[in-house]
Design an enzyme around this catalytic site. Structure first.
Site, PDB file in Angstrom:
ATOM      1  N   GLU A 191      15.236 -28.171 -59.611  1.00  0.00           N
ATOM      2  CA  GLU A 191      15.082 -29.500 -59.079  1.00  0.00           C
ATOM      3  C   GLU A 191      15.331 -29.503 -57.593  1.00  0.00           C
ATOM      4  OE1 GLU A 191      16.400 -31.964 -63.167  1.00  0.00           O
ATOM      5  OE2 GLU A 191      17.474 -32.207 -61.286  1.00  0.00           O
ATOM      6  N   HIS A 246      26.483 -30.504 -63.616  1.00  0.00           N
ATOM      7  CA  HIS A 246      27.734 -31.208 -63.636  1.00  0.00           C
ATOM      8  C   HIS A 246      28.979 -30.212 -64.198  1.00  0.00           C
ATOM      9  CE1 HIS A 246      26.011 -34.557 -62.096  1.00  0.00           C
ATOM     10  NE2 HIS A 246      25.236 -34.676 -63.240  1.00  0.00           N
ATOM     11  N   ARG A 255      26.375 -30.927 -53.264  1.00  0.00           N
ATOM     12  CA  ARG A 255      27.640 -31.669 -53.944  1.00  0.00           C
ATOM     13  C   ARG A 255      27.739 -31.168 -55.151  1.00  0.00           C
ATOM     14  NH1 ARG A 255      25.072 -37.543 -55.353  1.00  0.00           N
ATOM     15  NH2 ARG A 255      24.277 -37.502 -53.324  1.00  0.00           N
ATOM     16  N   HIS A 312      19.877 -28.546 -60.097  1.00  0.00           N
ATOM     17  CA  HIS A 312      19.277 -29.538 -58.906  1.00  0.00           C
ATOM     18  C   HIS A 312      20.105 -28.829 -57.570  1.00  0.00           C
ATOM     19  CE1 HIS A 312      18.447 -33.721 -56.897  1.00  0.00           C
ATOM     20  NE2 HIS A 312      18.174 -32.934 -56.397  1.00  0.00           N
ATOM     21  N   HIS A 356      16.637 -37.646 -68.233  1.00  0.00           N
ATOM     22  CA  HIS A 356      17.489 -38.617 -67.231  1.00  0.00           C
ATOM     23  C   HIS A 356      18.067 -39.677 -68.126  1.00  0.00           C
ATOM     24  CE1 HIS A 356      19.664 -40.264 -63.899  1.00  0.00           C
ATOM     25  NE2 HIS A 356      19.188 -39.304 -63.075  1.00  0.00           N
ATOM     26  N   ASN A 386      20.329 -28.831 -68.024  1.00  0.00           N
ATOM     27  CA  ASN A 386      20.764 -29.010 -66.876  1.00  0.00           C
ATOM     28  C   ASN A 386      22.370 -28.894 -66.711  1.00  0.00           C
ATOM     29  OD1 ASN A 386      21.794 -30.492 -64.343  1.00  0.00           O
ATOM     30  ND2 ASN A 386      20.000 -31.343 -64.237  1.00  0.00           N
ATOM     31  N   GLU A 435       7.361 -34.943 -65.041  1.00  0.00           N
ATOM     32  CA  GLU A 435       8.857 -35.393 -65.741  1.00  0.00           C
ATOM     33  C   GLU A 435       8.796 -36.688 -65.718  1.00  0.00           C
ATOM     34  OE1 GLU A 435      11.886 -32.550 -65.673  1.00  0.00           O
ATOM     35  OE2 GLU A 435      13.291 -34.283 -66.000  1.00  0.00           O
ATOM     36  N   THR A 482      19.947 -39.092 -59.379  1.00  0.00           N
ATOM     37  CA  THR A 482      18.455 -39.500 -58.806  1.00  0.00           C
ATOM     38  C   THR A 482      18.075 -40.763 -59.580  1.00  0.00           C
ATOM     39  OG1 THR A 482      18.202 -36.976 -59.001  1.00  0.00           O
ATOM     40  CG2 THR A 482      16.328 -38.242 -58.690  1.00  0.00           C
ATOM     41  N   ARG A 535      21.041 -29.959 -54.437  1.00  0.00           N
ATOM     42  CA  ARG A 535      20.905 -31.151 -53.472  1.00  0.00           C
ATOM     43  C   ARG A 535      21.184 -30.716 -52.119  1.00  0.00           C
ATOM     44  NH1 ARG A 535      21.261 -36.178 -56.625  1.00  0.00           N
ATOM     45  NH2 ARG A 535      20.992 -37.268 -54.723  1.00  0.00           N
TER      46      ARG A 535
HETATM   47  N1  PXP Z   1      15.601 -34.670 -65.111  1.00  0.00           N
HETATM   48  C1  PXP Z   1      15.592 -34.833 -63.613  1.00  0.00           C
HETATM   49  C2  PXP Z   1      14.263 -34.786 -62.716  1.00  0.00           C
HETATM   50  C3  PXP Z   1      16.797 -35.229 -63.112  1.00  0.00           C
HETATM   51  O1  PXP Z   1      17.110 -35.381 -61.742  1.00  0.00           O
HETATM   52  C4  PXP Z   1      17.857 -35.140 -63.920  1.00  0.00           C
HETATM   53  C5  PXP Z   1      19.362 -35.322 -63.116  1.00  0.00           C
HETATM   54  O2  PXP Z   1      19.652 -34.242 -62.505  1.00  0.00           O
HETATM   55  C6  PXP Z   1      17.807 -34.877 -65.026  1.00  0.00           C
HETATM   56  C7  PXP Z   1      16.561 -34.761 -65.583  1.00  0.00           C
HETATM   57  C8  PXP Z   1      19.161 -34.770 -66.189  1.00  0.00           C
HETATM   58  O3  PXP Z   1      19.430 -36.237 -66.239  1.00  0.00           O
HETATM   59  P1  PXP Z   1      21.023 -36.320 -66.923  1.00  0.00           P
HETATM   60  O4  PXP Z   1      21.814 -35.683 -66.069  1.00  0.00           O
HETATM   61  O5  PXP Z   1      21.413 -37.773 -66.706  1.00  0.00           O
HETATM   62  O6  PXP Z   1      20.704 -35.899 -68.406  1.00  0.00           O
END
Ligand code: PXP
Length: 254
Positions: free
Chosen positions: A76, A13, A52, A46, A200, A10, A157, A107, A48
């Site tokens: 996402e 960030h 952001r 994601h 997550h 992901n 998930e 989330t 959003r």
């Molecule tokens: N899976 C989902 C559905 C999420 O919303 C997120 C956060 O955007 C992640 C995985 C990844 O989480 P993290 O950034 O904490 O590894």
């Protein structure tokens, strides 16, 4: 015979850091390319409602990159008409439906499919009709999984956030209980024919136990990998995570 779990990276960030200065550096697209070169099995982003981090232009670029690299893009998205239209326009491999509240930092909690099924079912159907795999981000709750199947999702998930927080806080008993719930939910989802993903809050300490759950075929990991990349580079961080996932899976019995 155990199959190693897939790693979806992901890259939200990377966009968070870029947006802190409003310019174009660091580019999420470049991070996604690097992640693929370093062995990511797919890219997750994601978009959003408040944009952001990831922008619409990022999704344009990521969709093209994943098409050319033959890697799955996991978009996402919240259950809204706007996001549905964007998903249908880009046709990602998968759409992971997540809850979204503007005031949350990330989330928090899974999608409430039990209460929200009337809104979730038609979006799921439209995505599936367009050939997009639908994943629902849910708490490890049997009621949520039953409803995920009922609305026609192909994937759940499982939200690992509470488990990962318990590990970080050193609350061993709570972590054991939460891991048990994840295992039970994974078994139930798989028994119902749903593919099981998890994500997550996962870091080097929590990835092993989650990877040992044999029904989990994909982990989506973001924040920790991007943070750790500051110290060891993105390929280095992905390499360590991948090795920990593979090692844990190879140690788990069928
Ligand atoms: N899976 C989902 C559905 C999420 O919303 C997120 C956060 O955007 C992640 C995985 C990844 O989480 P993290 O950034 O904490 O590894």
């Amino acid at each position: 015979m155990t199959t190693r779990p897939r790693l979806g990276v992901n890259i939200d960030h990377v966009a968070t850091i870029r947006n802190a200065r409003g310019g174009s550096h660091p580019e999420p697209l470049r991070a996604a390319e690097l992640a693929i070169q370093a062995g990511a099995d797919g890219i997750t982003a994601h978009l959003r409602e408040d944009r952001r981090h990831i922008s619409d232009a990022d999704i344009d670029g990521l969709a093209a990159l994943c098409r050319h690299s033959n890697k799955p893009l996991n978009l996402e998205m919240a259950v809204t008409d706007e996001m549905l239209a964007i998903a249908l326009e880009h046709g990602p491999h998968a759409a992971c439906l997540v809850p979204e509240r503007r005031e949350e930092r990330t989330t928090e909690g899974g999608l409430d499919v039990v209460r929200g099924h009337n809104a979730i079912a038609p979006v799921t159907r439209k995505l599936r009709d367009a050939g997009i795999r639908v994943s629902l981000f849910v708490e490890p709750s049997l009621a949520q999984i039953e409803m995920a199947e009922a609305v026609g999702a192909q994937v759940v998930e499982l939200h690992t956030g509470a488990y990962c927080e318990a590990i970080k806080a050193g609350h061993a008993d709570q972590a054991r209980r939460l891991l048990g719930a994840l295992k039970e939910a994974a078994l139930e989802a798989s028994r119902r024919g749903l593919e099981v993903h998890a994500g997550h809050g996962i870091d080097y300490d929590s990835v092993g136990p989650v990877s040992r759950i044999l029904q989990v075929v994909e982990l989506n990991i973001g924040h920790f990998l991007i943070g750790e990349a500051i110290f060891s580079g993105l390929p280095g961080a992905i390499g360590v995570m991948r090795a920990l996932m593979n090692q844990a899976r190879s140690e788990s019995s069928v």
